[in-house]
Design an enzyme around this catalytic site. Sequence first.
Site, short mmCIF file in Angstrom:
data_model
loop_
_atom_site.label_atom_id
_atom_site.label_comp_id
_atom_site.label_asym_id
_atom_site.label_seq_id
_atom_site.Cartn_x
_atom_site.Cartn_y
_atom_site.Cartn_z
N CYS A 293 -16.43 0.58 -1.26
CA CYS A 293 -15.31 1.53 -1.27
C CYS A 293 -15.58 2.70 -0.36
O CYS A 293 -16.63 3.33 -0.44
CB CYS A 293 -15.12 2.15 -2.64
SG CYS A 293 -14.59 1.04 -3.86
N CYS B 223 -9.68 -7.12 -1.08
CA CYS B 223 -9.36 -5.71 -0.87
C CYS B 223 -8.70 -5.61 0.50
O CYS B 223 -9.29 -6.00 1.51
CB CYS B 223 -10.66 -4.90 -0.95
SG CYS B 223 -10.44 -3.16 -0.60
N CYS C 223 -14.28 10.04 2.27
CA CYS C 223 -13.84 8.69 2.66
C CYS C 223 -13.99 8.50 4.16
O CYS C 223 -13.49 9.31 4.95
CB CYS C 223 -12.38 8.50 2.24
SG CYS C 223 -11.66 6.97 2.86
N CYS D 270 -6.10 6.77 8.09
CA CYS D 270 -5.37 7.34 6.95
C CYS D 270 -5.17 8.82 7.22
O CYS D 270 -6.08 9.51 7.67
CB CYS D 270 -6.16 7.14 5.66
SG CYS D 270 -5.28 7.77 4.21
N GLU E 68 -10.04 -3.42 8.16
CA GLU E 68 -10.95 -4.30 7.45
C GLU E 68 -10.34 -4.83 6.15
O GLU E 68 -9.54 -4.16 5.51
CB GLU E 68 -12.25 -3.55 7.14
CG GLU E 68 -13.04 -3.30 8.42
CD GLU E 68 -14.24 -2.38 8.25
OE1 GLU E 68 -15.30 -2.72 8.79
OE2 GLU E 68 -14.13 -1.34 7.60
N1 SAH Z 1 -5.79 5.40 -0.17
C1 SAH Z 1 -5.91 4.81 -1.44
C2 SAH Z 1 -6.57 3.45 -1.40
C3 SAH Z 1 -7.78 3.26 -0.52
S1 SAH Z 1 -9.26 4.01 -1.00
C4 SAH Z 1 -6.62 5.72 -2.40
O1 SAH Z 1 -7.19 6.71 -1.97
O2 SAH Z 1 -6.57 5.47 -3.60
C5 SAH Z 1 -9.79 3.08 -2.41
C6 SAH Z 1 -10.70 3.85 -3.34
O3 SAH Z 1 -11.98 4.11 -2.76
C7 SAH Z 1 -10.13 5.20 -3.72
O4 SAH Z 1 -10.27 5.47 -5.08
C8 SAH Z 1 -11.00 6.11 -2.92
O5 SAH Z 1 -10.98 7.40 -3.44
C9 SAH Z 1 -12.35 5.45 -3.02
N2 SAH Z 1 -13.29 5.94 -2.03
C10 SAH Z 1 -13.01 6.45 -0.82
N3 SAH Z 1 -14.15 6.78 -0.18
C11 SAH Z 1 -15.17 6.48 -1.00
C12 SAH Z 1 -16.59 6.57 -0.88
N4 SAH Z 1 -17.16 7.00 0.23
N5 SAH Z 1 -17.33 6.16 -1.92
C13 SAH Z 1 -16.75 5.66 -3.03
N6 SAH Z 1 -15.42 5.54 -3.19
C14 SAH Z 1 -14.63 5.94 -2.19
FE1 SF4 Z 2 -6.93 7.79 2.65
FE2 SF4 Z 2 -9.49 7.38 2.10
FE3 SF4 Z 2 -8.17 9.33 0.86
FE4 SF4 Z 2 -7.62 6.77 0.26
S1 SF4 Z 2 -9.55 7.83 -0.09
S2 SF4 Z 2 -6.15 8.42 0.66
S3 SF4 Z 2 -7.93 5.83 2.29
S4 SF4 Z 2 -8.59 9.21 3.07
#
Ligand code: SAH
Ligand code: SF4
Length: 378
Positions: free
Chosen positions: A341, A105, A119, A112, A92
Amino acid sequence: MDAVNLLGFDLQGLAAYCEQLGEKRFRATQLFRWIHQKGAWDFTQMSDLAKSLRDKLAGKAHVTALPVISEHLSADGTIKWLFDVGQGNAVEAVFIPEDDRATLCISSQAGCAVGCRFCSTGHQGFSRNLETWEIVAQLWYAEHSLRKRFNTSERIISNIVMMGMGEPLQNYAALVPALRIFLDDHGYGLSRRRVTVSTSGVVPMMDRLREDVPVALAVSLHAPNDALRDQLVPLNKKYPIAELLQACQRYLEKAPRDFITFEYCMLDGVNDGPEQARELIALVKGKLPCKLNLIPFNPFPASGLKRSSRERVQAFAELLIQAGIVTTVRKTRGDDIDAACGQLAGEVQDRTRVHQRMLRAPVVVQASPSSTPSTSGS
Ligand code: SAH
Ligand code: SF4
């Protein structure tokens, strides 16, 4: 040999490719501008491109977007696209318009492997790295389809965040040329400050990024101590907080901004109490120039976790602010279309069984011993 998708070449790569075809390197600049600045894909329409080059490209090369499976438009103007990347995988990208900027984004992997608790992508498991062209195709498609939609030839997307599906620094080889394309004046011409790589803390790759393409960096911290971070972000066991903060310090030497952004997902009763705020302050205050970005947790059914109440987020933010730490609370966008996010799930054929491993482990994480977890919704 398979025809090559030119979306995967940064300018240097395209110049080398043109040379291989027996063409002058400078022709690559023209071609690159047609592709990225004008959104052209049909070589016959690239009117000022030498006919010899156009003929050579035909059949050997192409400019092709990813197939779009679906497009969702949120009431707040956010748009989410689901792209097919083959073999049952989909990723996405999300367009987020604001008053003073428009951000895309972008995803870097199908799934991942880091497997963060909170996440949705992490829960899907990991299938594969995206190739450079698949990363760039998200911007190419979004930018040029939006120009058509809004009937303009002006640039629309002003900022890129690598915050979609995947851990960009675990797909480093494909990421770097993509970033170069985003920054190139003949490509999208974005400044390093407007392109952000978000990482869960792949320390060695943070050091490489600092040397290769030092764009803005966001680090997903989520916990003020290793005991808790180990459980929320499993990569912490490999690169614990002290090492991560040292890498942040080193990154700052080359970073386009003089602070690191820490992302902190607010999980009710897990990491959002005053005790954690104090620990966080002790961790960074006077040690590392940084900004805290608190993200209200965006729930998804399998997580078993809850979003912190507005009051708890506010109280946490106030403690940090009183300690002199610049703190913002991220506005949630695209809620109604699951574009916020951590809600990006796409469709991923998990080849690593991350998901099964997560299901075996308890989902609710205990807060650090010194704090009292709140009950949900408090
Ligand atoms: N893998 C990278 C980038 C993708 S995630 C990382 O982890 O930084 C982008 C952001 O969204 C990260 O800060 C992640 O921790 C946050 N994120 C992931 N799941 C989330 C959720 N369910 N609610 C809010 N933020 C979330
Ligand atoms: Fe991977 Fe989601 Fe963790 Fe980012 S927040 S490192 S996308 S599992």
